[in-house]
Scaffold this motif. Structure first.
Motif, short mmCIF file in Angstrom:
data_model
loop_
_atom_site.label_atom_id
_atom_site.label_comp_id
_atom_site.label_asym_id
_atom_site.label_seq_id
_atom_site.Cartn_x
_atom_site.Cartn_y
_atom_site.Cartn_z
N ALA A 144 46.39 6.41 45.38
CA ALA A 144 45.93 6.14 44.02
C ALA A 144 44.86 7.14 43.66
CB ALA A 144 45.38 4.73 43.92
N GLN A 145 44.74 7.44 42.38
CA GLN A 145 43.76 8.40 41.92
C GLN A 145 42.37 7.99 42.36
OE1 GLN A 145 44.04 8.77 37.66
NE2 GLN A 145 45.94 9.90 37.86
N PRO A 157 33.92 6.48 33.79
CA PRO A 157 33.30 6.93 32.55
C PRO A 157 31.82 6.54 32.51
CG PRO A 157 34.53 4.91 32.16
CD PRO A 157 34.66 5.23 33.63
N LEU A 158 31.35 5.91 33.58
CA LEU A 158 30.04 5.28 33.53
C LEU A 158 28.94 6.10 34.20
CD1 LEU A 158 31.30 1.81 34.73
CD2 LEU A 158 31.05 2.54 32.40
N GLN A 159 29.32 7.27 34.76
CA GLN A 159 28.37 8.06 35.55
C GLN A 159 26.96 8.11 34.95
OE1 GLN A 159 31.48 9.37 35.99
NE2 GLN A 159 31.57 9.98 38.12
N ALA A 160 26.92 8.55 33.70
CA ALA A 160 25.62 8.82 33.10
C ALA A 160 24.84 7.52 32.89
CB ALA A 160 25.81 9.52 31.78
N GLN A 161 25.54 6.43 32.79
CA GLN A 161 24.93 5.17 32.41
C GLN A 161 23.97 4.62 33.46
OE1 GLN A 161 25.94 2.85 29.78
NE2 GLN A 161 26.90 4.54 28.69
N VAL A 166 32.55 2.94 39.24
CA VAL A 166 33.42 1.83 38.78
C VAL A 166 34.40 2.40 37.75
CG1 VAL A 166 33.48 -0.39 37.58
CG2 VAL A 166 31.63 0.11 39.19
N ALA A 167 35.69 2.28 38.02
CA ALA A 167 36.69 2.91 37.15
C ALA A 167 36.96 2.10 35.89
CB ALA A 167 37.98 3.14 37.91
N ASN A 168 37.12 0.80 36.05
CA ASN A 168 37.48 -0.04 34.90
C ASN A 168 36.66 -1.32 34.88
OD1 ASN A 168 39.97 1.46 34.02
ND2 ASN A 168 40.53 0.96 36.13
N ILE A 169 36.17 -1.64 33.69
CA ILE A 169 35.47 -2.92 33.54
C ILE A 169 36.33 -3.81 32.65
CG2 ILE A 169 33.39 -4.07 32.71
CD1 ILE A 169 31.79 -1.68 33.41
N LEU A 218 34.75 1.03 42.84
CA LEU A 218 35.58 -0.10 42.44
C LEU A 218 36.69 0.36 41.50
CD1 LEU A 218 33.19 -3.07 41.47
CD2 LEU A 218 34.36 -2.69 43.65
N ASP A 219 37.87 -0.21 41.66
CA ASP A 219 38.93 0.03 40.68
C ASP A 219 38.73 -0.88 39.47
OD1 ASP A 219 40.63 1.92 42.17
OD2 ASP A 219 40.69 0.27 43.61
#
Ligand SMILES: Nc1ncnc2c1ncn2[C@@H]1O[C@H](COP(=O)(O)OP(=O)(O)OP(=O)(O)O)[C@@H](O)[C@H]1O
Ligand SMILES: [Mg+2]
Length: 447
Positions: A79-80, A85-89, A96-99, A207-208
């Motif tokens: 899996a990839q 998208p949360l790095q900067a946050q 974490v890939a998906n919330i 986390l996926d």
């Protein structure tokens, strides 16, 4: 043609059913090595929870083996790597890939039960999963699952999450001595601050899926929470009461405001079926499913039965999908989980094709498909096709508006998206906007 290209050409017949494209052009094939008649490659899926993983593997082996010069095929499934998208946050959520937010308009509809079982369903497929209980007034995670240890501590400035059966957990109930009792005196803004600290200050690691169990309601606290972190998708839990349709719509609208697509509605306690395959009793009446499909084009509505074991299992700290993995209940959760995974994958690959809806004076409502095809619809026809309560009697299905009532020059004054599958049109005539599933507009266009 080189052998590499022969292999890739052969693999192109395999189409990802959700994304509608072949696995080669989707970039899933990695590390292709050919040594004489031996071929090996990796199929890198978008998520380890991919529902068609096994099928892809068998098909890859089959189509490549069919090449005349091939003697051995090794297909590795992977899996990839989680791209967040949360790095900067925040450092805690950086991998974490998906919330996935699980929300409900009212309390007590089974939101936490659904969130927890869904999380464990995803984990069973090999995904890395966490659950965050965002309810500080009545945190329920500590009662639903019993973590391996209940000692919460910090490491490198971040809270180390608890864990049960391989799923990471955090809840206000774990960090306050009396399971969150202290929250009773907190006001809204303070609540969001506490939740923010707990959510972004926990070291979730890679986390996926992070499943958020939101507090019930669609008020300020919920809205602020959905803005704190980029939520990939929302699931709304409801029960089949008279007002549940309106509740679900409120929920979809709240997520629309923050541009979070609602990917599933679970109608919990929808019916009771005492005997397997026996009669289904709709204890609380007809639910929102039909209307969601007709008015919002929302196909992903699940009816989840009343299952006494669901409540019992939750009481003893083991989710039913783990305790009873072969049960109908676990299968239903499997279906819901599979659907959520597919919808998220579609969102990420931009495969949710929505026509653009616009208006041009003299031409009418213009429907533009992804491939550029345009359809012109007569605004009067479109107005007539509205299935809302102001146009069609909800009980009898009778049309309340006659064609001749509609002014010839009717035109939209505003066009907006509703949820993922519908558009709302405010008309120059009448106050209530009409909502159209894209499918309904496409049907009008004869597509
Ligand atoms: N399908 C079901 N069949 C039987 N019992 C259920 C079902 N779903 C939930 N329950 C039970 O209903 C009760 C409420 O469920 P849960 O705590 O998950 O709701 P909630 O929406 O999270 O509530 P709250 O608003 O308090 O957070 C629990 O006792 C739970 O075990
Ligand atoms: Mg709850």
């Amino acid at each position: 043609m080189s052998k590499e290209n022969e292999v890739l050409e052969a693999l192109k017949v395999i189409i990802d059913p959700d994304l509608g494209r072949d696995i080669v052009s989707l970039g899933f094939i990695k590390d292709l090595h050919i040594d004489g008649g031996n071929v090996s490659f990796v199929v890198e899926l978008t998520t380890p929870a991919c529902p068609v993983k096994d099928r892809f593997q068998t098909e890859c082996e089959r189509v490549v083996s069919a090449l005349p010069w091939v003697e051995n095929v090794t297909v590795l499934m992977s899996a990839q790597k989680t791209k967040s998208p949360l790095q900067a946050q925040s450092p805690g959520l950086s991998r974490v890939a998906n919330i996935v937010a699980v929300s409900s308009c009212k309390g007590g509809v089974g939101k936490s039960t659904m969130a927890v079982n869904l999380a464990y369903t995803l984990a069973k497929t090999g995904a890395k999963v966490g659950i965050f209980d965002a309810d500080v007034y009545g945190p329920s995670l500590p009662t639903l699952v019993h973590p391996d240890t209940d000692e919460v501590y910090q490491q490198n400035g971040l809270i180390v999450p608890l864990e049960a059966h391989g799923v990471k957990l955090m809840s206000f109930g774990f960090v306050t001595p009396r399971g969150g009792e202290g929250a009773a005196i907190m006001r809204g803004p303070m609540v969001t601050q506490v939740i923010n600290q707990l959510l972004t200050g926990t070291d979730w690691g890679e986390l996926d899926y992070l499943v958020l169990d939101l507090p019930p309601g669609t008020g300020d606290v919920q809205l602020t929470l959905t803005q704190l972190v980029p939520i990939t998708a929302a699931i709304i839990v409801t029960t089949p009461q008279h007002l549940s349709f309106i509740d679900v719509v409120k929920g979809i609208q709240m997520f629309d405001k923050v541009k979070v697509p609602t990917v599933a509605v679970i109608e919990n306690m929808s019916y009771f079926q005492p005997e397997p395959d026996g009669e289904k009793y709709k204890l609380f009446g007809e639910g929102a499913r039909k209307k969601l499909i007709e008015q919002y084009g929302f196909q992903n509505t699940f009816e989840f039965p009343v299952v006494p074991r669901v409540a019992e299992m939750c009481d003893n700290g083991t989710p039913v999908v783990l305790e009873d993995p072969d049960s109908d209940t676990a299968r239903t959760f499997g279906e819901i989980g599979g659907m959520v995974v597919r919808e998220i994958s579609k969102l990420k690959h931009g495969a949710v094709e929505k026509p653009q809806v616009s208006f041009t004076a003299g031409r009418g409502i213009i429907l533009t498909l992804a491939d550029g095809t345009e359809y012109e619809l007569d605004p009067v026809d479109v107005r007539m096709a509205c299935r809302g309560a102001h146009t069609v009697d909800e009980l009898t299905g009778e049309q309340k508006i006659k064609r001749e009532d509609i002014p010839k020059n009717i035109h939209p004054t505003a066009i907006g998206k509703v949820g993922n599958y519908a558009v709302s049109i405010q008309w120059s005539w009448g106050n209530v906007p009409s909502i159209y599933p894209y499918e309904a507009l496409l049907a009008l266009a004869g597509e």
